[in-house]
Design a protein around this motif. Structure first.
Motif, PDB file in Angstrom:
ATOM      1  N   SER A  52      15.791  14.807   1.413  1.00  0.00           N
ATOM      2  CA  SER A  52      15.540  13.977   2.585  1.00  0.00           C
ATOM      3  C   SER A  52      14.070  14.008   2.969  1.00  0.00           C
ATOM      4  CB  SER A  52      16.401  14.458   3.751  1.00  0.00           C
ATOM      5  OG  SER A  52      16.190  13.684   4.893  1.00  0.00           O
ATOM      6  N   LEU A  53      13.462  15.209   2.935  1.00  0.00           N
ATOM      7  CA  LEU A  53      12.051  15.333   3.257  1.00  0.00           C
ATOM      8  C   LEU A  53      11.204  14.577   2.249  1.00  0.00           C
ATOM      9  CD1 LEU A  53       9.757  16.537   4.904  1.00  0.00           C
ATOM     10  CD2 LEU A  53       9.897  18.596   3.473  1.00  0.00           C
ATOM     11  N   GLY A  54      11.569  14.696   0.967  1.00  0.00           N
ATOM     12  CA  GLY A  54      10.814  13.987  -0.066  1.00  0.00           C
ATOM     13  C   GLY A  54      10.867  12.486   0.131  1.00  0.00           C
ATOM     14  N   LEU A  55      12.039  11.991   0.519  1.00  0.00           N
ATOM     15  CA  LEU A  55      12.179  10.562   0.777  1.00  0.00           C
ATOM     16  C   LEU A  55      11.286  10.140   1.931  1.00  0.00           C
ATOM     17  CD1 LEU A  55      13.598   7.821   0.406  1.00  0.00           C
ATOM     18  CD2 LEU A  55      15.383   8.636   1.953  1.00  0.00           C
ATOM     19  N   ARG A  56      11.292  10.905   2.999  1.00  0.00           N
ATOM     20  CA  ARG A  56      10.467  10.565   4.154  1.00  0.00           C
ATOM     21  C   ARG A  56       8.979  10.584   3.805  1.00  0.00           C
ATOM     22  NH1 ARG A  56      14.930  12.933   6.446  1.00  0.00           N
ATOM     23  NH2 ARG A  56      15.663  12.014   8.400  1.00  0.00           N
ATOM     24  N   LEU A  57       8.549  11.608   3.048  1.00  0.00           N
ATOM     25  CA  LEU A  57       7.147  11.706   2.677  1.00  0.00           C
ATOM     26  C   LEU A  57       6.726  10.542   1.788  1.00  0.00           C
ATOM     27  CD1 LEU A  57       6.804  15.545   2.005  1.00  0.00           C
ATOM     28  CD2 LEU A  57       5.910  14.244   3.939  1.00  0.00           C
ATOM     29  N   THR A  58       7.617  10.166   0.862  1.00  0.00           N
ATOM     30  CA  THR A  58       7.305   9.044  -0.031  1.00  0.00           C
ATOM     31  C   THR A  58       7.164   7.748   0.755  1.00  0.00           C
ATOM     32  OG1 THR A  58       8.474  10.090  -1.873  1.00  0.00           O
ATOM     33  CG2 THR A  58       8.099   7.703  -2.010  1.00  0.00           C
ATOM     34  N   LEU A  59       8.109   7.497   1.657  1.00  0.00           N
ATOM     35  CA  LEU A  59       8.047   6.280   2.470  1.00  0.00           C
ATOM     36  C   LEU A  59       6.821   6.286   3.374  1.00  0.00           C
ATOM     37  CD1 LEU A  59      11.800   5.892   3.453  1.00  0.00           C
ATOM     38  CD2 LEU A  59      10.483   4.389   1.951  1.00  0.00           C
ATOM     39  N   ALA A  60       6.520   7.436   3.958  1.00  0.00           N
ATOM     40  CA  ALA A  60       5.356   7.515   4.848  1.00  0.00           C
ATOM     41  C   ALA A  60       4.063   7.272   4.081  1.00  0.00           C
ATOM     42  CB  ALA A  60       5.315   8.880   5.527  1.00  0.00           C
ATOM     43  N   ALA A  61       3.955   7.863   2.870  1.00  0.00           N
ATOM     44  CA  ALA A  61       2.750   7.667   2.068  1.00  0.00           C
ATOM     45  C   ALA A  61       2.594   6.210   1.647  1.00  0.00           C
ATOM     46  CB  ALA A  61       2.798   8.566   0.832  1.00  0.00           C
ATOM     47  N   THR A  62       3.712   5.587   1.267  1.00  0.00           N
ATOM     48  CA  THR A  62       3.655   4.180   0.877  1.00  0.00           C
ATOM     49  C   THR A  62       3.255   3.307   2.048  1.00  0.00           C
ATOM     50  OG1 THR A  62       5.384   4.534  -0.784  1.00  0.00           O
ATOM     51  CG2 THR A  62       4.988   2.272  -0.091  1.00  0.00           C
ATOM     52  N   ALA A  63       3.849   3.569   3.199  1.00  0.00           N
ATOM     53  CA  ALA A  63       3.518   2.786   4.389  1.00  0.00           C
ATOM     54  C   ALA A  63       2.052   2.963   4.764  1.00  0.00           C
ATOM     55  CB  ALA A  63       4.426   3.193   5.542  1.00  0.00           C
ATOM     56  N   ALA A  64       1.555   4.213   4.709  1.00  0.00           N
ATOM     57  CA  ALA A  64       0.160   4.469   5.055  1.00  0.00           C
ATOM     58  C   ALA A  64      -0.776   3.725   4.103  1.00  0.00           C
ATOM     59  CB  ALA A  64      -0.121   5.964   5.008  1.00  0.00           C
ATOM     60  N   PHE A  65      -0.407   3.708   2.819  1.00  0.00           N
ATOM     61  CA  PHE A  65      -1.232   2.994   1.838  1.00  0.00           C
ATOM     62  C   PHE A  65      -1.258   1.505   2.161  1.00  0.00           C
ATOM     63  CE2 PHE A  65      -1.650   0.550  -2.078  1.00  0.00           C
ATOM     64  CZ  PHE A  65      -2.794   1.102  -2.628  1.00  0.00           C
ATOM     65  N   LEU A  66      -0.101   0.947   2.437  1.00  0.00           N
ATOM     66  CA  LEU A  66      -0.023  -0.484   2.743  1.00  0.00           C
ATOM     67  C   LEU A  66      -0.800  -0.832   4.004  1.00  0.00           C
ATOM     68  CD1 LEU A  66       3.738  -1.132   1.942  1.00  0.00           C
ATOM     69  CD2 LEU A  66       1.781  -2.066   0.695  1.00  0.00           C
ATOM     70  N   VAL A  67      -0.768   0.062   4.988  1.00  0.00           N
ATOM     71  CA  VAL A  67      -1.444  -0.218   6.248  1.00  0.00           C
ATOM     72  C   VAL A  67      -2.951  -0.036   6.125  1.00  0.00           C
ATOM     73  CG1 VAL A  67      -1.761   0.582   8.617  1.00  0.00           C
ATOM     74  CG2 VAL A  67       0.533   0.340   7.686  1.00  0.00           C
ATOM     75  N   LEU A  68      -3.378   1.049   5.500  1.00  0.00           N
ATOM     76  CA  LEU A  68      -4.778   1.431   5.571  1.00  0.00           C
ATOM     77  C   LEU A  68      -5.675   0.816   4.502  1.00  0.00           C
ATOM     78  CD1 LEU A  68      -4.383   5.230   6.430  1.00  0.00           C
ATOM     79  CD2 LEU A  68      -5.031   3.378   7.957  1.00  0.00           C
ATOM     80  N   VAL A  69      -5.247   0.848   3.255  1.00  0.00           N
ATOM     81  CA  VAL A  69      -6.173   0.539   2.170  1.00  0.00           C
ATOM     82  C   VAL A  69      -6.638  -0.910   2.138  1.00  0.00           C
ATOM     83  CG1 VAL A  69      -6.503   0.553  -0.322  1.00  0.00           C
ATOM     84  CG2 VAL A  69      -5.399   2.487   0.798  1.00  0.00           C
ATOM     85  N   PRO A  70      -5.736  -1.910   1.961  1.00  0.00           N
ATOM     86  CA  PRO A  70      -6.251  -3.283   1.845  1.00  0.00           C
ATOM     87  C   PRO A  70      -6.982  -3.758   3.100  1.00  0.00           C
ATOM     88  CG  PRO A  70      -3.946  -3.143   1.159  1.00  0.00           C
ATOM     89  CD  PRO A  70      -4.271  -1.870   1.855  1.00  0.00           C
ATOM     90  N   GLY A 124      -7.323 -10.998   7.030  1.00  0.00           N
ATOM     91  CA  GLY A 124      -7.150  -9.691   7.661  1.00  0.00           C
ATOM     92  C   GLY A 124      -5.912  -9.647   8.541  1.00  0.00           C
ATOM     93  N   GLY A 125      -5.674 -10.713   9.299  1.00  0.00           N
ATOM     94  CA  GLY A 125      -4.464 -10.774  10.132  1.00  0.00           C
ATOM     95  C   GLY A 125      -3.207 -10.759   9.294  1.00  0.00           C
ATOM     96  N   TRP A 126      -3.209 -11.528   8.200  1.00  0.00           N
ATOM     97  CA  TRP A 126      -2.036 -11.542   7.315  1.00  0.00           C
ATOM     98  C   TRP A 126      -1.764 -10.162   6.731  1.00  0.00           C
ATOM     99  CZ3 TRP A 126      -3.840 -16.484   4.262  1.00  0.00           C
ATOM    100  CH2 TRP A 126      -3.461 -17.626   4.980  1.00  0.00           C
ATOM    101  N   VAL A 127      -2.818  -9.531   6.203  1.00  0.00           N
ATOM    102  CA  VAL A 127      -2.652  -8.221   5.557  1.00  0.00           C
ATOM    103  C   VAL A 127      -2.150  -7.191   6.560  1.00  0.00           C
ATOM    104  CG1 VAL A 127      -3.871  -6.321   4.427  1.00  0.00           C
ATOM    105  CG2 VAL A 127      -4.365  -8.671   3.762  1.00  0.00           C
ATOM    106  N   LEU A 128      -2.750  -7.167   7.736  1.00  0.00           N
ATOM    107  CA  LEU A 128      -2.336  -6.190   8.738  1.00  0.00           C
ATOM    108  C   LEU A 128      -0.894  -6.437   9.181  1.00  0.00           C
ATOM    109  CD1 LEU A 128      -3.123  -3.813  10.541  1.00  0.00           C
ATOM    110  CD2 LEU A 128      -3.956  -5.457  12.231  1.00  0.00           C
ATOM    111  N   GLY A 129      -0.530  -7.708   9.374  1.00  0.00           N
ATOM    112  CA  GLY A 129       0.834  -8.020   9.792  1.00  0.00           C
ATOM    113  C   GLY A 129       1.867  -7.605   8.762  1.00  0.00           C
TER     114      GLY A 129
END
Length: 264
Positions: free
Chosen positions: A24-42, A215-220
């Motif tokens: 369960s922890l691994g799943l949460r960490l994976t989802l959080a890392a993916t979400a952070a990548f999608l939000v921050l990088v592009p 930028g608005g599209w990517v952030l949304g």
């Protein structure tokens, strides 16, 4: 009936993995890392290029703006259509539409999904407003403007809220079309039109640079992906099956009749 076959074995195995704290922890960490990548990088890369006034980006922005503006000056009907669209699908009307969906979800007995809709629209809107202040980019200044808008330029609030609303409405209503290819195509088409045409209307009217809209599209899209990942984690932790959000939506059970539904 034999209930000890391969299907039951797979189900027991899935439930065992779900109840395993490490899994369960691994799943949460994976989802959080993916979400952070999608939000921050592009988005961060684009924001850095805007803040650094990268010459190729500035030239591209100016070229697209000049092209659209030249067309708008010569075609008043085009300006009228874009103006109507940008007002009809601006942040205010889209938030009202999201509020209507929230009320409908509450009446249907889906309070957690209603909270997800509110959180997605709220987080995205606050991020957009904060980033406008942090970046402080000026809007295009044209000699013969066909429209005007106040405030800073990056990211485009219209493009951001259109992406948020399109993503929310798509993931909420996909369960009703998961068995209909035509229905899914219609939902995806409607979401794309809302997001793309709303963003383009801001460029066509000369009140945003192209990079503001992108930028608005990517952030949304990133905010929707991040909050949907969090909702998927909750689903797993409460014993519901893993879904394919882009095909089934994030709450497939929404389309199933409840105990008080006359269809049940």
């Amino acid at each position: 009936m034999n209930t000890t076959g391969p299907t039951s074995t797979r189900e027991r195995s899935w439930r065992a993995r779900r109840l395993d704290p490490d899994h369960s922890l691994g799943l949460r960490l994976t989802l959080a890392a993916t979400a952070a990548f999608l939000v921050l990088v592009p988005f961060a890369l684009l924001a850095l290029l805007v803040l650094g006034a990268w010459p190729p980006l500035l030239r591209l922005d100016a070229s697209v703006t000049d092209t659209f503006h030249g067309y708008a000056v010569d075609h008043p009907a085009w300006v009228h259509v874009m103006t109507v669209w940008t007002h009809a699908l601006g942040p205010g009307p889209l938030r009202v539409a999201a509020a209507v969906v929230v009320v409908w979800l509450l009446r249907r007995g889906a309070p957690r999904l209603a909270v997800w809709v509110v959180a997605t629209m709220l987080v995205g809107g606050l991020l957009g407003a904060l980033l406008k202040l942090l970046v402080g980019r000026d809007r295009p200044e044209l000699l013969d403007p066909v429209a005007r808008a106040a405030g800073y330029s990056f990211p485009s609030g219209h493009a951001l809220n259109a992406a948020l609303a399109a993503g929310v409405l798509l993931l909420v209503f996909l369960p009703f079309a998961r068995d209909s290819r035509a229905g899914r195509v219609a939902l995806w088409t409607a979401a794309a039109l809302v997001m793309v045409v709303t963003g383009l209307s801001r460029i066509a009217l000369g009140v945003h640079w192209t990079s503001d809209v992108v930028g608005g599209w990517v952030l949304g899209v990133a905010v929707v992906a991040a909050t949907a990942a969090g909702f998927a984690t909750w689903r797993t932790s409460t014993g519901r099956r893993t879904t394919r959000p882009l095909r089934e939506g994030i709450e497939p059970e929404l389309a199933e009749p409840g105990p008080d539904d006359p269809r049940a």
